[in-house]
Design an enzyme around this catalytic site. Structure first.
Site, short mmCIF file in Angstrom:
data_model
loop_
_atom_site.label_atom_id
_atom_site.label_comp_id
_atom_site.label_asym_id
_atom_site.label_seq_id
_atom_site.Cartn_x
_atom_site.Cartn_y
_atom_site.Cartn_z
N TYR A 46 0.83 -1.22 0.00
CA TYR A 46 0.00 0.00 0.00
C TYR A 46 0.86 1.26 0.00
O TYR A 46 1.80 1.40 0.78
CB TYR A 46 -0.92 0.01 1.22
CG TYR A 46 -1.70 1.31 1.37
CD1 TYR A 46 -2.77 1.58 0.51
CD2 TYR A 46 -1.35 2.25 2.32
CE1 TYR A 46 -3.46 2.76 0.61
CE2 TYR A 46 -2.05 3.44 2.44
CZ TYR A 46 -3.11 3.69 1.57
OH TYR A 46 -3.79 4.88 1.67
N GLY A 53 -6.09 5.25 -0.02
CA GLY A 53 -7.46 5.17 0.48
C GLY A 53 -8.26 4.14 -0.30
O GLY A 53 -7.77 3.03 -0.58
N HIS A 76 -3.63 16.78 -1.53
CA HIS A 76 -4.09 16.91 -0.15
C HIS A 76 -3.74 18.24 0.51
O HIS A 76 -4.12 18.48 1.67
CB HIS A 76 -3.54 15.75 0.70
CG HIS A 76 -4.25 14.45 0.46
ND1 HIS A 76 -4.25 13.82 -0.75
CD2 HIS A 76 -5.00 13.67 1.29
CE1 HIS A 76 -4.98 12.71 -0.67
NE2 HIS A 76 -5.44 12.59 0.56
N ASN A 188 1.01 10.63 6.69
CA ASN A 188 0.16 9.58 7.24
C ASN A 188 0.50 9.36 8.72
O ASN A 188 1.22 8.44 9.08
CB ASN A 188 0.39 8.29 6.44
CG ASN A 188 -0.76 7.31 6.61
OD1 ASN A 188 -1.88 7.70 6.86
ND2 ASN A 188 -0.46 6.03 6.43
N ARG A 289 -13.84 26.42 49.53
CA ARG A 289 -13.65 25.27 50.40
C ARG A 289 -13.32 23.97 49.66
O ARG A 289 -12.65 23.09 50.20
CB ARG A 289 -14.93 25.07 51.24
CG ARG A 289 -14.90 23.88 52.15
CD ARG A 289 -15.96 23.92 53.24
NE ARG A 289 -17.25 24.40 52.84
CZ ARG A 289 -18.37 23.68 52.73
NH1 ARG A 289 -18.33 22.39 52.98
NH2 ARG A 289 -19.52 24.23 52.39
#
Length: 509
Positions: A46, A53, A76, A188, A289
């Protein structure tokens, strides 16, 4: 392998240190790249010889492999919105360099040395805030980093935003050449959300420290009983954060003389004899408190978040993972940003609660009917004609309200995309950016609280009876903000005090 800790990142953020690749890192990088180059020749892997994708089903011919990496970066680099601030973007780049230098990504040494040169010459990528969904990592934001490394886009350089080509010409740096899987390895992963998260932690630590100090002084201002942060009471509840906050509070006020002991008052028969109604508070309001019980979980959240962010920064958050030890390549989802998304959501919820506590403390000081000590809005002049700090309270309230809306979690707002390949996503960068805003807002509320406390100290005219740390706190504020008598705008002073707070270490834990 040296771990990149939040403390080390803070040194880099403050420019007291830098980040350089060492010989061991370079050896791992080259070993990983060389192995992958040979291993991938007769296999389908890949992102090397496939599309990306849902397009991973398409095989890419050998003569197009390098062009494929460039196509990924160009396609991108489409983020929108404002740019991350320069110092945040610088830490993002360092986080990416750190994770890719682990030797699990098969990225070329040449690409990473270019990234290192950018950092060393303060050529910092302009990274848009909007773009990544945090699932296949910060694809869009990190693409903008890679886009500058190959010579395009815009960068911060010498205090300005310029074309990358201009900065490269000025420094003599050559653009990176993308090889093998450099494009995919560049984008990535989770380094954008992790870098922002790391800076968020640095700033949140200061904020929490100052909030503890301010809360301690609130108890001094009202001459509260000291048992609410006593070791005995807080040891009875087993949360480390609560016990730590109470311990810090005791240290901060230990040399003052205004806190009350119950043995001298409500436990003293001579003191309570004949009284049917007590004008002094038997117990203080919760915002005074219950400070250890409220800030304790905030501190615990910060501590755990720090561990998770450090783990992510020092992890291989890429896909696939290249393992030279086993001589294999593993496909999976280490790019998924759920760890950061969840921790940033938790941190912004915790910091929002901290801002709510500070806003209530401001309200206590402003409301004379509550505190029964100070004039309305800490006004030193004529009531009705002058207004004291009334205007500041509006700002604190509106800013806290914004935090309350921003604290809704991104972690559960997954929207499937990418042809449903990314059918569940983390939104981690969105979470980190929203947390950044919440922290920044909270410093604005803190600034108003500190000004209010200092004004209250002036009204009591008992600064010498306060703890030394309280006097230091007061002087810290007064170097930037004058005592308010007549009605004047303090906006510029508020900005200067906020800037000072952000740039001052508050190392209480």
């Amino acid at each position: 392998m040296v771990r990149l800790t939040i403390e080390k990142i803070e040194e880099i953020f403050d420019r007291n240190s830098d980040y350089r690749l060492d010989s061991d890192q370079k050896e791992r990088i080259e070993k990983s790249y060389t192995f992958l180059k040979d291993f991938s020749k007769d296999k389908v892997i890949y992102g090397i010889n496939t599309g990306f994708g849902p397009m991973a089903q398409y095989r890419i011919s050998d003569d197009k492999l390098e062009e494929l990496q460039y196509n990924l970066i160009h396609s991108h680099s489409n983020g929108t919105g404002a740019y991350l601030e320069e110092e945040y973007a610088r830490i993002v780049m360092i986080c990416r360099l750190n994770t890719l230098s682990l030797g699990f990504s098969g990225v070329s040494l040449q690409y990473l040395e270019t990234l290192e040169q950018f950092i060393q010459h303060d050529i910092i990528s302009c990274i848009p805030v909007h773009g990544g969904v945090g699932a296949s990592g910060d694809l869009v934001q990190l693409a903008h980093v890679a886009y500058t490394l190959i010579g395009h886009g815009k960068v911060y350089y010498k205090g300005e935003i310029v074309e990358t080509s201009e900065a490269l010409k000025a420094t003599g740096i050559s653009p990176a050449k993308l090889k093998l899987r450099d494009g995919l390895g560049a984008i990535n992963g989770t380094s954008c959300m992790s870098g922002i998260a790391a800076v968020n932690l640095i700033k949140a630590k200061k904020l929490i420290g100052w909030a503890i100090h301010a809360s301690s002084i609130m108890n001094e201002l009202t001459s509260s009983y000291d048992d609410s942060f006593s070791s005995e009471l807080n040891a009875a509840k087993l949360h480390r954060g609560q016990q730590k906050v109470a311990s810090i509070m005791r240290d901060l006020v230990k040399d003052g003389s205004v806190l009350k002991e119950r043995n001298a008052h409500l436990f003293n028969q001579d003191h309570i004899k004949g009284q049917e109604y007590f004008s002094e508070k038997v117990q203080e309001y919760y915002s005074l408190r219950c400070v250890p019980q409220i800030i304790g979980p905030v501190l615990d959240t910060w501590e755990y978040c720090k561990q998770i962010v450090e783990d992510e920064v020092n992890s291989a958050n890429d896909n696939p993972i290249i393992c030279t030890d086993t001589q294999n390549v593993y496909h999976g989802g280490n790019f998924h940003g759920d760890y950061i998304a969840l921790e940033m959501d938790k941190l912004k919820i915790a910091i929002t609660k901290l801002s709510m506590l500070m806003e209530r403390q401001i309200n206590f000081l402003m409301n004379s009917k509550l505190n029964q000590i100070f004039p309305p809005f800490l006004n030193m002049e004529k009531l009705g004609f002058n207004f004291g700090l009334q205007g500041m309270q509006f700002t604190a309230v509106s800013t806290t309200a914004e935090n309350q809306t921003l604290s809704n979690p991104m972690y559960v707002h997954s929207i499937p995309n990418n042809g449903d390949n990314q059918d569940i996503v983390s939104m981690g960068t969105n979470a980190a950016v929203m947390t950044q805003k919440v922290i920044d807002n909270s410093f604005e509320v803190l600034t108003i609280l500190m000004i209010s406390i200092s004004q209250a100290i002036d009204l009591t005219n008992k600064i010498d009876q306060k703890a030394p740390s309280t006097r230091s706190f007061y002087n810290f504020v007064r170097t930037e903000v004058p005592t308010l008598t007549k009605d004047v705008a303090l906006h510029t002073h508020q900005l200067e005090l906020k800037k000072k707070l952000l740039n001052t270490e508050k190392d209480l834990f």
